[in-house]
Design an enzyme around this catalytic site. Sequence first.
Site, PDB file in Angstrom:
ATOM      1  N   ASN A 148      68.115  -2.918 -36.421  1.00 29.04           N
ATOM      2  CA  ASN A 148      69.561  -2.618 -36.404  1.00 29.04           C
ATOM      3  C   ASN A 148      70.433  -3.728 -35.824  1.00 29.04           C
ATOM      4  OD1 ASN A 148      68.553  -1.962 -33.833  1.00 29.04           O
ATOM      5  ND2 ASN A 148      70.247  -0.562 -33.452  1.00 29.04           N
ATOM      6  N   GLU A 246      63.449  -0.167 -24.650  1.00 23.44           N
ATOM      7  CA  GLU A 246      64.783   0.358 -24.956  1.00 23.44           C
ATOM      8  C   GLU A 246      64.619   1.238 -26.181  1.00 23.44           C
ATOM      9  OE1 GLU A 246      67.297   0.288 -23.162  1.00 23.44           O
ATOM     10  OE2 GLU A 246      66.838  -1.395 -21.827  1.00 23.44           O
ATOM     11  N   CYS A 280      71.897   2.376 -31.068  1.00 21.71           N
ATOM     12  CA  CYS A 280      71.353   3.330 -30.098  1.00 21.71           C
ATOM     13  C   CYS A 280      72.432   3.770 -29.114  1.00 21.71           C
ATOM     14  CB  CYS A 280      70.132   2.770 -29.386  1.00 21.71           C
ATOM     15  SG  CYS A 280      70.353   1.105 -28.829  1.00 21.71           S
ATOM     16  N   GLU A 457      67.658  -5.188 -19.411  1.00 16.36           N
ATOM     17  CA  GLU A 457      67.786  -6.408 -20.202  1.00 16.36           C
ATOM     18  C   GLU A 457      69.161  -7.019 -19.959  1.00 16.36           C
ATOM     19  OE1 GLU A 457      65.626  -6.678 -23.970  1.00 16.36           O
ATOM     20  OE2 GLU A 457      66.176  -4.589 -24.241  1.00 16.36           O
TER      21      GLU A 457
END
Length: 476
Positions: A148, A246, A280, A457
């Site tokens: 994505n 994630e 997300c 991150e």
Amino acid sequence: MNYKNFIAGSWEETSDSCANVNPSDISDVLGHAAQSGTAEMDRAIAAAKSAAPDWAAATPQQRFDVLDFIGSEILARREELGQFLSREEGKTLPEGIGEAARAGQIFKFFAGECLRQNGDKLASVRPGVDVEVTRSPIGVVGLITPWNFPIAIPAWKIAPALAYGNAVVLKPAELTPACAWLLADIISRSGLPEGVFNLVFGRGSVIGQHLVDHPDVAAISFTGSVSTGRGIAVACAKGMKKVQLEMGGKNPMVVLDDADLDLAVEACLNGAFYSTGQRCTASSRLIVTEGIHDRFVTALGSAMQALKVGHALEAGMQMGPAVDGRQLDQNLSYVDIAAKEGGKVLGGHRLSLQQEGFYMAPALVTETRNDMCINREEVFGPVASVMRARDYEEALVLANSTQFGLSAGICTGSLKYASHFKANAEAGMVMVNLPTAGVDYHVPFGGTKGSSYGAREQGRYAAEFYTRVKTAYTLP
Ligand code: ADP
């Protein structure tokens, strides 16, 4: 175009390959990507292992020069790379160019971080002793990425991995090999020593799993689905590896009576439907208090229906297709389930356009309850649901009643509610009067509960994952 593996500084073909299809127009095949087996993955890991010590010993200047080169070239070619990205993944061209630029900015940020690596020097509790706390690279890191954000996510894993002196094996998503290849091509000309960066294409369940299980890999950074992430966490625990995950989200956006209606509609339109909802951090649960509910639903419904849906590269489009047929079917089946559960559905049907692609109208499902499937599971498409709440207190309870905790938003004019929400939303990222999606690159990214696992991150916090800490005591 053939997208080859990049192993030990050489481009390598495989006997098998897989077609890369444009989701906006399935007659457009971008190229074919290598389909590797475990032998190719073994060679990539071996190359990274043998290159790791020299790169760990490279000077900050050497590392800076490499990352700065990569960042500069990406930024200079952002339009061309963005075009590839939109053609391959289906987000609109402005979104594709924006993502390419973001990847360049990330490399520039971490180029700077190469020069700012520091530690602590402390007084010991023992007389005459010095204590130093420093960070060292962890060795070979395996990076597993989704489709994505096919250039930004690899960038936000590769850049810190290299900046902090690690060697890399990247296993990109099957659906978006072109973006990974373009990035690798730039990296291959950056002056990075052979073997420090390796790219292997192939199936996640085969070579991804092999990377996770391999004893020479010290750490895995993964972005993808919850079920794959959970399996990777277990495998990493068995191998005593560092792991960073994630995964999904079911991000709430609370809209209170005192919100600016236009601003709330714009934030939800963007958060729920841009990038075809394939983020997300998408705003998928809209929790709206009674006093503004009907006005908000009417305004968002008409704004959603006015969105221009079509070929990602066509000028003026606001929403492209789903990434593939499987994702489109999944989106449509969630819309069906929502209707069967008693939700009132606006939009959400398959679209047939001039060219054959994976198109659907965005969907708004109103009159939903939080226990419905549409409010429990991540759709990963342009589908948002609306719940009514009596007041802020009930809205907060609904917002937090989910297994996920990536991003949470609130639209309000009240400082009191905004402050309370920032403190009490169970999410790694909180947005006030902004969409739940859309973040900066110099600050941490990540969530709580079922959304994320391990160190954050991005930004300087990336050092937590990509380094290990050493404490040294000296009696001079
Ligand atoms: P999605 O449903 O979005 O494709 P996945 O979690 O399946 O999400 O995929 C994310 C990334 O993880 C992809 O690069 C995929 O190839 C990889 N992957 C899938 N299964 C595994 C696995 N068992 N081990 C390691 N990587 C995997």
